[in-house]
Every structure is written in structure tokens, then in C-alpha cells.
Write a protein that holds these residues in place. Structure first.
Motif, PDB file in Angstrom:
ATOM      1  N   PRO A  63       0.809  -1.223   0.000  1.00  7.90           N
ATOM      2  CA  PRO A  63       0.000   0.000   0.000  1.00  7.90           C
ATOM      3  C   PRO A  63       0.842   1.273   0.000  1.00  7.90           C
ATOM      4  O   PRO A  63       0.470   2.268  -0.625  1.00  7.90           O
ATOM      5  N   GLY A  64       1.983   1.238   0.691  1.00  8.26           N
ATOM      6  CA  GLY A  64       2.850   2.405   0.698  1.00  8.26           C
ATOM      7  C   GLY A  64       3.396   2.718  -0.676  1.00  8.26           C
ATOM      8  O   GLY A  64       3.494   3.892  -1.076  1.00  8.26           O
ATOM      9  N   MET A  65       3.741   1.673  -1.437  1.00  9.25           N
ATOM     10  CA  MET A  65       4.249   1.874  -2.793  1.00  9.25           C
ATOM     11  C   MET A  65       3.150   2.364  -3.729  1.00  9.25           C
ATOM     12  O   MET A  65       3.415   3.104  -4.682  1.00  9.25           O
ATOM     13  N   GLU A  66       1.906   1.964  -3.448  1.00  5.56           N
ATOM     14  CA  GLU A  66       0.793   2.433  -4.282  1.00  5.56           C
ATOM     15  C   GLU A  66       0.489   3.903  -4.038  1.00  5.56           C
ATOM     16  O   GLU A  66       0.022   4.600  -4.932  1.00  5.56           O
ATOM     17  N   GLU A  67       0.753   4.361  -2.800  1.00  7.05           N
ATOM     18  CA  GLU A  67       0.474   5.749  -2.454  1.00  7.05           C
ATOM     19  C   GLU A  67       1.661   6.672  -2.710  1.00  7.05           C
ATOM     20  O   GLU A  67       1.491   7.881  -2.814  1.00  7.05           O
ATOM     21  N   GLY A  68       2.868   6.109  -2.783  1.00 12.54           N
ATOM     22  CA  GLY A  68       4.049   6.936  -2.944  1.00 12.54           C
ATOM     23  C   GLY A  68       5.097   6.257  -3.786  1.00 12.54           C
ATOM     24  O   GLY A  68       4.792   5.407  -4.622  1.00 12.54           O
ATOM     25  N   THR A  69       6.346   6.606  -3.533  1.00  9.12           N
ATOM     26  CA  THR A  69       7.441   6.082  -4.347  1.00  9.12           C
ATOM     27  C   THR A  69       8.128   4.904  -3.647  1.00  9.12           C
ATOM     28  O   THR A  69       8.057   4.762  -2.418  1.00  9.12           O
ATOM     29  N   LEU A  70       8.775   4.088  -4.466  1.00  8.20           N
ATOM     30  CA  LEU A  70       9.547   2.968  -3.935  1.00  8.20           C
ATOM     31  C   LEU A  70      10.646   3.472  -3.012  1.00  8.20           C
ATOM     32  O   LEU A  70      10.919   2.877  -1.955  1.00  8.20           O
ATOM     33  N   LEU A 106       1.159  11.594  13.442  1.00  6.70           N
ATOM     34  CA  LEU A 106       2.310  11.848  12.575  1.00  6.70           C
ATOM     35  C   LEU A 106       1.879  12.061  11.132  1.00  6.70           C
ATOM     36  O   LEU A 106       2.283  13.031  10.485  1.00  6.70           O
ATOM     37  N   VAL A 107       1.057  11.163  10.612  1.00  9.02           N
ATOM     38  CA  VAL A 107       0.610  11.284   9.221  1.00  9.02           C
ATOM     39  C   VAL A 107      -0.267  12.516   9.057  1.00  9.02           C
ATOM     40  O   VAL A 107      -0.292  13.139   8.000  1.00  9.02           O
ATOM     41  N   GLY A 108      -0.984  12.892  10.122  1.00  8.20           N
ATOM     42  CA  GLY A 108      -1.832  14.076  10.045  1.00  8.20           C
ATOM     43  C   GLY A 108      -1.035  15.351   9.829  1.00  8.20           C
ATOM     44  O   GLY A 108      -1.590  16.363   9.377  1.00  8.20           O
ATOM     45  N   LEU A 109       0.257  15.326  10.127  1.00  7.38           N
ATOM     46  CA  LEU A 109       1.098  16.506   9.919  1.00  7.38           C
ATOM     47  C   LEU A 109       1.382  16.766   8.442  1.00  7.38           C
ATOM     48  O   LEU A 109       1.690  17.885   8.048  1.00  7.38           O
ATOM     49  N   GLY A 110       1.288  15.708   7.638  1.00  7.86           N
ATOM     50  CA  GLY A 110       1.545  15.864   6.210  1.00  7.86           C
ATOM     51  C   GLY A 110       0.982  14.697   5.425  1.00  7.86           C
ATOM     52  O   GLY A 110       1.236  13.541   5.773  1.00  7.86           O
ATOM     53  N   SER A 111       0.222  14.959   4.386  1.00  8.79           N
ATOM     54  CA  SER A 111      -0.437  13.895   3.622  1.00  8.79           C
ATOM     55  C   SER A 111       0.556  12.993   2.896  1.00  8.79           C
ATOM     56  O   SER A 111       0.231  11.867   2.547  1.00  8.79           O
ATOM     57  N   GLY A 112       1.758  13.476   2.660  1.00 10.43           N
ATOM     58  CA  GLY A 112       2.719  12.678   1.906  1.00 10.43           C
ATOM     59  C   GLY A 112       3.596  11.797   2.771  1.00 10.43           C
ATOM     60  O   GLY A 112       4.542  11.173   2.264  1.00 10.43           O
ATOM     61  N   LEU A 113       3.301  11.715   4.065  1.00  7.63           N
ATOM     62  CA  LEU A 113       4.146  10.944   4.968  1.00  7.63           C
ATOM     63  C   LEU A 113       3.787   9.469   5.040  1.00  7.63           C
ATOM     64  O   LEU A 113       4.522   8.697   5.649  1.00  7.63           O
ATOM     65  N   PHE A 114       2.666   9.060   4.439  1.00  5.32           N
ATOM     66  CA  PHE A 114       2.262   7.666   4.561  1.00  5.32           C
ATOM     67  C   PHE A 114       3.288   6.684   3.997  1.00  5.32           C
ATOM     68  O   PHE A 114       3.589   5.680   4.654  1.00  5.32           O
ATOM     69  N   PRO A 115       3.828   6.888   2.792  1.00  8.72           N
ATOM     70  CA  PRO A 115       4.803   5.915   2.276  1.00  8.72           C
ATOM     71  C   PRO A 115       5.994   5.717   3.217  1.00  8.72           C
ATOM     72  O   PRO A 115       6.397   4.581   3.484  1.00  8.72           O
ATOM     73  N   LEU A 116       6.527   6.808   3.737  1.00  8.04           N
ATOM     74  CA  LEU A 116       7.663   6.705   4.654  1.00  8.04           C
ATOM     75  C   LEU A 116       7.239   6.057   5.970  1.00  8.04           C
ATOM     76  O   LEU A 116       7.943   5.187   6.504  1.00  8.04           O
TER      77      LEU A 116
END
Length: 297
Positions: free
Chosen positions: A58-65, A237-247
Motif C-alpha cells: 500500500p505504501g508503494m501504491e500511495e508513494g514512491t519505492l 504523525l501522518v496528520g502533519l503531512g499527507s505525503g508521509l504515509f509511504p515513509l
């Protein structure tokens, strides 16, 4: 939209499953080393599959490898670093092994006291102190240190946090990213995994002479408290930034994988029951796939 109350409720239910694993202490004479090793293998299979299917993909689907793999390395490194820096007691069946700065005396306090450990020496026999005078001041100091309940709580709590926090973090991260199906899948899997995890914690705890009810109570808390706290942290933590899910998802996966290979697999092998542990690992992995298919459908 998922609320913090929902996150707390789901994580608490998953953590409560840990207490179920402690119930066999009421029949501790029937607990065998083979069963213990198989329980660890089952938990390892569930955690590996959950890390891959519930977090990495799921992390790869939402962001980068790159982001996900960086998270995996950071999560694994954080777990290993914590394992080295945080004094704790690592349990293996009916034995305790000191790590991270914990001492052999810390491990010894978890063993049930010998019945004749304080037998007073008879007159004319060799012993510590004069006849009839009992233990020396130095021996009293050692006994007092071994009986320190705070020290026990801190050491056991360190091991529990290192083991269970990544699981709660994973649930919180998934919920905060809007991946409710993934979060529920993780909660189901972690709940299933918590049963053998609780069993693995309860068996050596019961050997300290603690009452069965207390063993069940402390084992239940060991699953609920760190997982709930970590889930709130991950959600925030994720609420601080939408792009933090993959990491973040990679971080949780890396920490869980590190727990498996650092703790569960070594603890389930080397006792003559590696086949049982390996078979249970495969069952756990397959069980995750089945649960994944049911939840998605």
C-alpha cells in the motif's frame, strides 16, 4: 472520516487479544516447548505477511519505492538501535536473557526463588556471615536489588514496547491515510498475532511465581498500552503531512520485520523444534492472505 476514537477502539480490541494468549498459564503443566516454538513461528508468519501486504505494497501504491524502502531501513534501524540502547529482558521459553544494558542479576530476579536460598548456616558449617546471624549487609543489598518491582517493570516494559509499538504504529498510520480497509486488515492480523505473542510473554512470566490472574492482567496490558500509544502517535504523525504515509508505512514494516528476525525466529529455533516453528510460520503467512482476501472482498 476515521476519528481518533475509532483508532483507539480498534487498536484496543487488537491489544486485548494479547490476554487470550496468557490463558494457558492456568494449565502450565501442559505447555510444551514445541507449542511455544510453534506459537512464535505463527506470530512471525503473520507479521511478515502483514508487513508486506498491509504496509509495503500500500505504501508503494500511495508513494514512491524510494520513500517506502527508506522507511523500511529507518524502521528496522530504529528497532535495532532501541534493542541495543534500552535495557530489557528478552524471554525465551522458561529463560530470560539480558540485553541492551540489562544485567545477569536482572534476569535472575525473574526466576522463581529457590526454597532454600536463605537457609541459615548451621554452626560449624561454611556460609556467609557468622552462624545464626543470617545474610550479610552485602547479601541483603543484592536481594533488595533483585526484588525491586520498579526495575522489573522497566525492564519488562522495555521489551514490550520494542515488540508491540510497531504494530500499533502501523494501524494508526493506515487509518490516518484514509486506508480503512488496510487498517482493519492490520488490526485483525495483529489481533491474531497478539494471541501467540501473549503466550510467549506469559510463559516465562508465570515462572517467576506470579499468580495466574496477575500474569493474565499484565500480559493483556502489555498488548494494549504500547499499541494504543503508538497508534495515536502514528495517526498524529501522518496528520502533519499527507505525503508521509509511504515513509511511515515503510517505517512500521521495517520495525515489524526487525522484530521477527531479531526476536521471534531466533527464539523459535535451536531447541529441536525448528520444523514445528517453520510449519507454523507458513500457516501464519497463509492465514494472512486468507484474511486479506476476506477483508478486501
Amino acid at each position: 472520516m476515521t476519528t481518533l476514537v475509532s483508532v483507539l477502539s480498534v487498536t484496543t480490541v487488537a491489544g486485548l487479544a494479547t490476554g487470550l494468549g496468557a490463558l494457558p498459564v492456568f494449565f502450565r503443566a501442559r505447555v510444551t516447548h514445541r507449542v511455544y516454538d510453534a506459537a512464535l513461528g505463527l506470530a512471525a508468519g503473520l507479521m511478515v505477511a502483514a508487513s508486506v501486504f498491509g504496509l509495503v505494497i500500500p505504501g508503494m501504491e500511495e508513494g514512491t519505492l524510494r520513500a517506502v524502502m527508506a522507511g523500511v531501513l529507518l524502521g528496522g534501524g530504529a528497532l535495532l538501535g532501541g534493542n541495543y540502547l534500552i535495557p530489557h529482558l528478552h524471554a525465551e521459553y522458561r529463560e530470560w536473557f539480558a540485553e541492551g544494558g540489562a544485567t545477569a542479576d536482572d534476569a535472575a530476579v525473574m526466576e522463581p526463588p529457590a526454597e532454600d536460598s536463605l537457609v541459615e548456616p548451621d554452626e560449624g558449617t561454611e556460609g556467609s556471615g557468622a552462624a545464626g546471624e543470617g545474610p550479610t549487609d552485602e547479601e541483603k543489598g543484592i536481594l533488595a536489588e533483585r526484588e525491586s518491582s520498579l526495575r522489573k517493570a522497566l525492564l519488562i516494559g522495555g521489551a514490550i514496547t520494542l515488540h508491540n509499538a510497531p504494530e500499533g504504529l502501523a494501524i494508526g498510520v493506515a487509518f490516518a491515510s484514509g486506508l480503512n480497509e488496510v487498517a482493519l486488515l492490520l488490526a485483525v492480523v495483529i489481533g491474531l498475532q497478539n494471541v501467540p505473542d501473549g503466550f510467549a510473554f506469559a510463559v516465562p512470566m508465570a515462572e517467576t511465581g506470579m499468580s495466574n490472574l496477575r500474569v493474565v492482567w499484565y500480559t493483556t496490558l502489555s498488548g494494549v498500552v504500547p499499541q494504543v500509544v503508538a497508534s495515536v502517535f502514528g495517526y498524529s504523525l501522518v496528520g502533519l503531512g499527507s505525503g508521509l504515509f509511504p515513509l511511515s508505512s515503510g517505517f512500521a514494516a521495517g520495525a515489524m520485520l526487525a522484530v521477527v528476525f531479531r526476536e521471534l525466529i531466533p527464539s523459535s529455533h535451536g531447541h529441536g523444534h525448528a520444523d514445528a516453528a517453520t510449519g507454523a510460520f507458513l500457516v501464519g503467512f497463509v492465514l494472512l492472505v486468507v484474511v486479506d482476501a476476506v477483508v478486501v472482498v
